[in-house]
Design a protein around this motif. Structure first.
Motif, PDB file in Angstrom:
ATOM      1  N   ARG A   1       0.842  -1.211   0.000  1.00 38.52           N
ATOM      2  CA  ARG A   1       0.000   0.000   0.000  1.00 38.52           C
ATOM      3  C   ARG A   1       0.872   1.254   0.000  1.00 38.52           C
ATOM      4  N   LYS A   2       1.950   1.226   0.766  1.00 44.67           N
ATOM      5  CA  LYS A   2       2.878   2.358   0.823  1.00 44.67           C
ATOM      6  C   LYS A   2       3.480   2.634  -0.548  1.00 44.67           C
ATOM      7  N   VAL A   3       3.902   1.574  -1.247  1.00 43.77           N
ATOM      8  CA  VAL A   3       4.479   1.733  -2.577  1.00 43.77           C
ATOM      9  C   VAL A   3       3.440   2.283  -3.548  1.00 43.77           C
ATOM     10  N   ALA A   4       2.199   1.790  -3.450  1.00 45.39           N
ATOM     11  CA  ALA A   4       1.134   2.275  -4.330  1.00 45.39           C
ATOM     12  C   ALA A   4       0.841   3.749  -4.081  1.00 45.39           C
ATOM     13  N   GLU A   5       0.779   4.141  -2.804  1.00 45.57           N
ATOM     14  CA  GLU A   5       0.523   5.546  -2.476  1.00 45.57           C
ATOM     15  C   GLU A   5       1.671   6.430  -2.939  1.00 45.57           C
TER      16      GLU A   5
END
Length: 276
Positions: A41-45
């Motif tokens: 999720r962090k990478v996507a954000e």
């Protein structure tokens, strides 16, 4: 104080080993259910904030399905439309002899039927009348279409890192590699490593119990040295076994779990001869 208490070291250590085992299981679950999804999720954000677009369209695709009996070749895959353009399908029999070659302008995924629907498809089959062989053309056989079941996800432009996804997604990816007849030993050994590596907590506790009381002097220094030596040995052995699994010298299961089994056995022997 422990040795003078009159309690057996094994009896004293048993609750510690149970607790360490539960911690190892908890570490796996925490990593699989919390760390991996939140990092993704962090990478996507981060990609969204930096306006990085990730396209899953793909071109110049070759996919092997049905354990090598069906080979797909397409010029382009449109992920949004779930459509293959300029597709050629090679169909083989169980003995790997040629059954048919199919050409089509495009193919669309039929989610309800669970297979690809070809547009303007032509089937080329090898005919054998006993004296000569020839190529015949015609409509696509009704028995072939239901076999075109390789899901659209297979044709996407994505590189899956087994270490970067949870165990369920990693298992799906490995199953795809097996269906396609592609090398999967490295991915499968990394998958098993997800389960094996958290048990290093159990090994540390087990080994520490066995090594307790080995020295009456400089206990802290000797314990620290033993820890460092055991850790280096564990990682070196694991690195070697994972490489052996990658190149097929041993099974992926043994590549991931052999260091754990080895150190558990060493810890058991050390504890057996420990001072009690």
């Amino acid at each position: 104080a422990i040795f003078a208490s009159g309690i057996s070291l094994r009896k004293f250590a048993f609750p510690l080993l149970v607790f360490a085992f539960l911690l190892s299981v908890g570490l796996f679950l925490f990593d699989d259910k919390v760390v991996v999804p939140t990092y993704a999720r962090k990478v996507a954000e981060q990609d969204s904030a930096l306006n990085k677009e990730k396209s899953e369209n793909n071109d110049k695709i070759v996919v092997i399905g049905e354990n090598g009996n069906i080979v797909y070749k397409a010029e382009f895959y449109d992920d949004k439309a779930q459509k293959l353009v300029g597709i050629i399908v090679v169909v083989r029999n169980e003995d790997k002899s040629l059954r048919a070659v199919i050409r089509a302008d495009n193919a669309s995924w039929n989610a309800e039927a669970g297979h690809w629907v070809l547009s303007n498809g032509v089937q080329y089959s090898l005919s054998d009348d006993g004296e000569s062989r020839s190529i015949s053309t015609g409509g696509i056989g009704s028995d072939i279409i239901p076999r075109l079941v390789e899901p659209p996800q297979t044709f996407r432009k994505n590189v899956v890192s087994v270490e970067g996804v949870n165990s369920a997604d990693a298992r799906v990816y490995i199953e795809h590699l097996q269906r396609a007849g592609l090398p999967f030993a490295e991915a499968q050994s990394l998958y098993y490593k997800k389960f094996a590596f958290p048990f290093i907590v159990f090994i540390v506790v087990f080994l520490s119990i066995g090594l307790s009381g080995k020295s009456r002097k400089n206990v802290m220094l000797i314990s620290l040295g033993s820890c460092i030596g055991a850790s280096v040995l564990f990682y070196v052995i694991q690195m070697v076994t994972m490489l052996m699994a990658k190149f097929g010298a041993i099974t992926p299961l043994m590549g991931a779990w052999f260091p754990v089994f080895l150190f558990v056995a060493i810890s058991a022997v050390v504890l057996k001869y420990a001072r009690t």
